[in-house]
Design a protein around this motif. Sequence first.
Motif, PDB file in Angstrom:
ATOM      1  N   VAL A 230       0.768  -1.137  -0.043  1.00 40.28           N
ATOM      2  CA  VAL A 230      -0.004   0.039   0.190  1.00 40.28           C
ATOM      3  C   VAL A 230       0.854   1.280  -0.009  1.00 40.28           C
ATOM      4  N   ASP A 255      -3.561  -4.895  -6.316  1.00 38.36           N
ATOM      5  CA  ASP A 255      -4.566  -4.235  -5.384  1.00 38.36           C
ATOM      6  C   ASP A 255      -4.206  -3.412  -4.093  1.00 38.36           C
ATOM      7  N   GLU A 259      -4.912   0.426  -3.827  1.00 39.31           N
ATOM      8  CA  GLU A 259      -5.461   1.022  -2.364  1.00 39.31           C
ATOM      9  C   GLU A 259      -4.789   2.448  -2.074  1.00 39.31           C
ATOM     10  N   LEU A 262      -5.310   5.181  -4.770  1.00 38.61           N
ATOM     11  CA  LEU A 262      -6.576   5.817  -4.867  1.00 38.61           C
ATOM     12  C   LEU A 262      -6.759   6.784  -3.351  1.00 38.61           C
ATOM     13  N   ARG A 263      -6.019   6.405  -2.307  1.00 37.00           N
ATOM     14  CA  ARG A 263      -6.000   7.559  -1.399  1.00 37.00           C
ATOM     15  C   ARG A 263      -5.350   8.741  -1.656  1.00 37.00           C
ATOM     16  N   THR A 286      -9.517  -6.483  -0.760  1.00 39.93           N
ATOM     17  CA  THR A 286      -9.591  -5.316  -0.694  1.00 39.93           C
ATOM     18  C   THR A 286      -9.866  -4.410  -1.750  1.00 39.93           C
ATOM     19  N   ALA A 287     -10.088  -5.138  -2.944  1.00 40.49           N
ATOM     20  CA  ALA A 287     -10.528  -4.509  -4.201  1.00 40.49           C
ATOM     21  C   ALA A 287     -11.970  -4.223  -4.116  1.00 40.49           C
ATOM     22  N   SER A 289     -13.637  -3.093  -1.266  1.00 44.35           N
ATOM     23  CA  SER A 289     -14.050  -2.135  -0.269  1.00 44.35           C
ATOM     24  C   SER A 289     -13.155  -0.946  -0.458  1.00 44.35           C
ATOM     25  N   THR A 290     -12.283  -0.662  -1.387  1.00 42.94           N
ATOM     26  CA  THR A 290     -11.986   0.574  -1.843  1.00 42.94           C
ATOM     27  C   THR A 290     -12.873   1.735  -2.184  1.00 42.94           C
ATOM     28  N   LEU A 294     -12.671  -1.436  -6.847  1.00 38.28           N
ATOM     29  CA  LEU A 294     -12.112  -1.345  -7.778  1.00 38.28           C
ATOM     30  C   LEU A 294     -12.111  -2.360  -8.885  1.00 38.28           C
ATOM     31  N   SER A 337     -14.332   1.605 -10.811  1.00 41.50           N
ATOM     32  CA  SER A 337     -13.235   2.835 -10.891  1.00 41.50           C
ATOM     33  C   SER A 337     -12.895   2.986 -12.355  1.00 41.50           C
TER      34      SER A 337
END
Length: 338
Positions: A230, A255, A259, A262-263, A286-287, A289-290, A294, A337
Motif C-alpha cells: 500500500v 490491488d 489502494e 486511490l488514497r 480489498t478491491a 472495499s476501496t 476497484l 473505478s
Amino acid sequence: MNSLRSAPTLDEVAQTAGVSRSTASRAINGGLRVSPEAQAAVDAAVAQLGYTPNRAARSLVTRRTDSIALVVPEPDERILTDPFLAGTMRGVSAALGGTDLQLVLLFARPDEQPGRIVRYLSSGHVDGAIVASHHRDDELEEALLAARLPAVFVGRPFRPTPDLLYVDVDNVEGGRLAARRLVEAGRRRIATIAGPQDMTAGVDRLTGWREVLQGAGLPDDAVEIGDFAVSGGAAAMERILASHPDVDGLFVASDLMAEGALRVLAAHGRVVPGDVSVVGFDNLATAASTVPPLTTVQNPMVEMVRGATDLLLDLVGGRGDEIASQVLSPELVERDSV
C-alpha cells in the motif's frame, strides 16, 4: 496390576508376520526387495498390533524426510501483512492436509543474504519445495537445480527449464486486459504503477500494459515502480502526479498498491473514475472495499497454489515424467473505478 500396555515394537511385528526384523522394517518403511507375500503378512501384523512406524527409521530406509518446504524469500512482516502471501501459506497447508507430509516454512530475515535458505534446501532437510514471491537475485533457481531437489514455483522463474516447474497466471495478458479497458474507456494519458522489476510478475504486467499502449499509438513513458505494498503504491502515485499531472488513466500492478494510489488521488482532489480511471491486479478482498470499488484483473491464487502443490506431490512421489508447468488465464473483474 498395571493396565497400561507398552507400544508394539518392530520385533513383535516381525514375529507376528513370521519374517525377519529387517524384512519387516523394509516392508513398513517402503524399502525394496520385499515379496508380495511378506508385504501382506507385515501389513496384517501392523494392523493387528496397532504398530506406528518410527519416522526417523523410515527416513533411513527411504531417504525421505516427509517434509515439504514453502519458501517465501520475504521478511516476516511482509508475510503477515500481504494477503496474497498469507493466502499462499494457507493454501499449501490446506493442500497437504490429506497427506502425512509436514510443512516447513522458510522466510527471509531482513537484510540477510539468501545463503541460509539455500544451505537448508541443499542439505537434505526436505523432500521438495514450493517457492513463492521469488526475486531475480535470491539464488533459489540455481540452488534448486544444483541440489536436484523437486521444486515448483508459484510464479514463473526468470530462467524456467524442464527441471524448474511453475504455476502462474498469464501476467502479460493481465497487463493487456487492464490497458485495453482503460483505452476503451477513452483514456489517453495512461500511467502505470508497475511491480518490482526483479520479479517476473512485475516485468510481465508492465510488458502487457506497454504492448497495448504502443499498439494504440499512446505514450508509454508514465511509469513508476512500486513494491506491491500500500505504501509503495501511494508513494508511486505521488511521483506520477508530480511528473504527469495530466494523467487520466492508471493501471496498478497490485490491488494493495492501487489502494494506496486511490488514497493519494482522493487527497489531491482527483475523482475516480471521473478524472482518472483505475484498474488494479489480483482481485483481493480489498478491491471490493476501496473507494470506489476497484476494477481489477483476477489473479487465480487458489488455483495456482493448489496446482503447484499437486505438481510437487507428483514430483516427490516419482510421478513427474509427464507433468509440465501450467499458465492460467486472467479475467477482468468490473467494478466502479473505470
